[in-house]
Design a protein around this motif. Structure first.
Motif, PDB file in Angstrom:
ATOM      1  N   UNK A 284      53.311 -54.180  16.777  1.00  0.00           N
ATOM      2  CA  UNK A 284      52.279 -53.385  17.840  1.00  0.00           C
ATOM      3  C   UNK A 284      53.281 -52.555  18.849  1.00  0.00           C
ATOM      4  N   UNK A 285      54.188 -53.231  19.252  1.00  0.00           N
ATOM      5  CA  UNK A 285      55.077 -52.418  20.315  1.00  0.00           C
ATOM      6  C   UNK A 285      55.902 -51.305  19.780  1.00  0.00           C
ATOM      7  N   UNK A 286      56.109 -51.459  18.610  1.00  0.00           N
ATOM      8  CA  UNK A 286      56.939 -50.075  17.888  1.00  0.00           C
ATOM      9  C   UNK A 286      55.632 -49.046  17.438  1.00  0.00           C
ATOM     10  N   UNK A 287      54.453 -49.240  17.437  1.00  0.00           N
ATOM     11  CA  UNK A 287      53.405 -48.359  17.279  1.00  0.00           C
ATOM     12  C   UNK A 287      53.056 -48.108  15.713  1.00  0.00           C
ATOM     13  N   UNK A 288      53.900 -49.030  14.858  1.00  0.00           N
ATOM     14  CA  UNK A 288      53.671 -49.083  13.260  1.00  0.00           C
ATOM     15  C   UNK A 288      52.264 -49.699  13.063  1.00  0.00           C
ATOM     16  N   UNK A 289      51.544 -50.615  13.993  1.00  0.00           N
ATOM     17  CA  UNK A 289      50.321 -51.002  13.854  1.00  0.00           C
ATOM     18  C   UNK A 289      49.615 -50.819  15.375  1.00  0.00           C
ATOM     19  N   UNK A 290      48.333 -50.642  15.064  1.00  0.00           N
ATOM     20  CA  UNK A 290      47.691 -50.159  16.564  1.00  0.00           C
ATOM     21  C   UNK A 290      46.362 -50.911  16.400  1.00  0.00           C
ATOM     22  N   UNK A 291      46.043 -51.753  17.681  1.00  0.00           N
ATOM     23  CA  UNK A 291      44.622 -52.224  17.756  1.00  0.00           C
ATOM     24  C   UNK A 291      43.738 -51.287  17.836  1.00  0.00           C
ATOM     25  N   UNK A 292      42.396 -51.478  17.228  1.00  0.00           N
ATOM     26  CA  UNK A 292      41.529 -50.505  17.359  1.00  0.00           C
ATOM     27  C   UNK A 292      41.018 -50.159  18.727  1.00  0.00           C
ATOM     28  N   UNK A 293      40.719 -49.124  19.247  1.00  0.00           N
ATOM     29  CA  UNK A 293      40.143 -48.759  20.505  1.00  0.00           C
ATOM     30  C   UNK A 293      38.563 -49.151  20.499  1.00  0.00           C
ATOM     31  N   UNK A 294      37.924 -49.522  21.478  1.00  0.00           N
ATOM     32  CA  UNK A 294      36.519 -50.256  21.526  1.00  0.00           C
ATOM     33  C   UNK A 294      35.829 -49.314  21.007  1.00  0.00           C
TER      34      UNK A 294
END
Length: 297
Positions: A284-294
């Motif tokens: 997550x911190x590296x930006x390779x995986x992102x949480x979906x926005x609302x």
């Protein structure tokens, strides 16, 4: 699949296997050479191997005295100091645990870029930082020394090493633009050699190290540094920088496996869970995986 990307998976796995083995070799070397001499020999011998590239590419590099100074500083933070800290850590905690903590490098890379370059992370990366360091706290609590007791100092040494990686990466972004990867690698290893020269002499063992320690140091220099950097930059060319960076997440698999099989290191549930938490946070911190926005849920 085009010719440029064909075969990158083999290089990817080989690189993870080689860097995963570096923690085992550091244990073998540092047990007789000590942390500073192990790190100094590693960068010094690797720099000798890559010296022809440094010399041949020098005319086209456009190096000034100021740029040479930044190259030396980058070498200290990218190689010299981290290698010494990791060599200390593996003497006091399992090599597998050390390889897991090595995966926190992208966490510190994001923090340094935030503090130094003003690259404020988005909410997904902030959550990743919190999750990643939560995993580190879990490992520090449940991990331990080789004798079974809890040891905070080796964990801090690992985190200091990965913080140095973050600083070194930012230095390279700011001050080494335009240099070829091979020239930057050779130059930074030469700079690290200069920085570690005196500590290596002062830390040199009174008792001559044995053959196994020398073989471990040679493996660190030739296999885990010179060859590994070559594979890494070839992987970047074939698979792209983002995909090459994910090798960080495979290194602990090999590191933990080598430690368990060859050194009979215990693999606790806390170490496994903490390692998975660290890797999730790092993704997550590296930006390779992102949480979906609302609005994307």
């Amino acid at each position: 699949m085009n010719d440029g990307s064909r075969g990158w998976l083999g290089s990817f796995i080989a690189l993870a296997a080689i860097w995963g083995a570096s923690f085992l070799f550091m244990r073998m070397g540092a047990a007789e050479f000590g942390p500073f001499a192990t790190a100094g020999l590693r960068v010094g011998l690797a720099a000798l191997v890559l010296a022809p590239a440094l010399w041949l590419q020098r005319p086209a590099s456009g190096m000034t005295a100021r740029r040479w100074a930044w190259l030396i500083a980058t070498g200290a933070f990218n190689s010299g100091i981290p290698f010494a800290l990791f060599s200390y850590a593996v003497l006091h905690q399992p090599t597998g645990l050390t390889s897991i903590l090595n995966a926190t490098a992208p966490l510190f890379g994001a923090l340094v870029a935030w503090a130094w370059l003003g690259e404020r992370p988005d909410i997904s990366r902030c959550i990743g930082l919190a999750v990643g360091f939560g995993g580190v706290a879990l490992i520090a609590q449940g991990g331990g020394r080789l004798d079974g007791s809890i040891g905070l100092l080796p964990v801090l040494a690992c985190l200091g090493a990965t913080l140095c990686y973050g600083i070194g990466a930012t230095m390279a972004r700011l001050h080494l633009k335009g240099l070829s990867p091979l020239f930057s690698t050779a130059g930074s290893l030469a700079g690290a050699t200069l920085v570690l020269a005196l500590p290596t002499v002062l830390d040199w063992p009174a008792r001559p190290p044995g053959t196994s320690a020398w073989m471990a140091v040679l493996a660190l220099a030739l296999l885990c540094s010179a060859l590994a950097y070559f594979l890494y930059y070839r992987l970047i060319q074939r698979a792209g920088a983002a995909r090459a960076m994910t090798v960080t997440f495979l290194i602990p698999v090999f590191g933990v496996s080598y430690g368990a099989v060859l050194l009979q290191e215990p693999v606790t549930a806390t170490t496994i869970v903490g390692g998975l938490v660290v890797l999730a946070g790092t993704l997550l911190a590296s930006g390779l995986v992102r949480l979906p926005r609302p609005h994307e849920v």
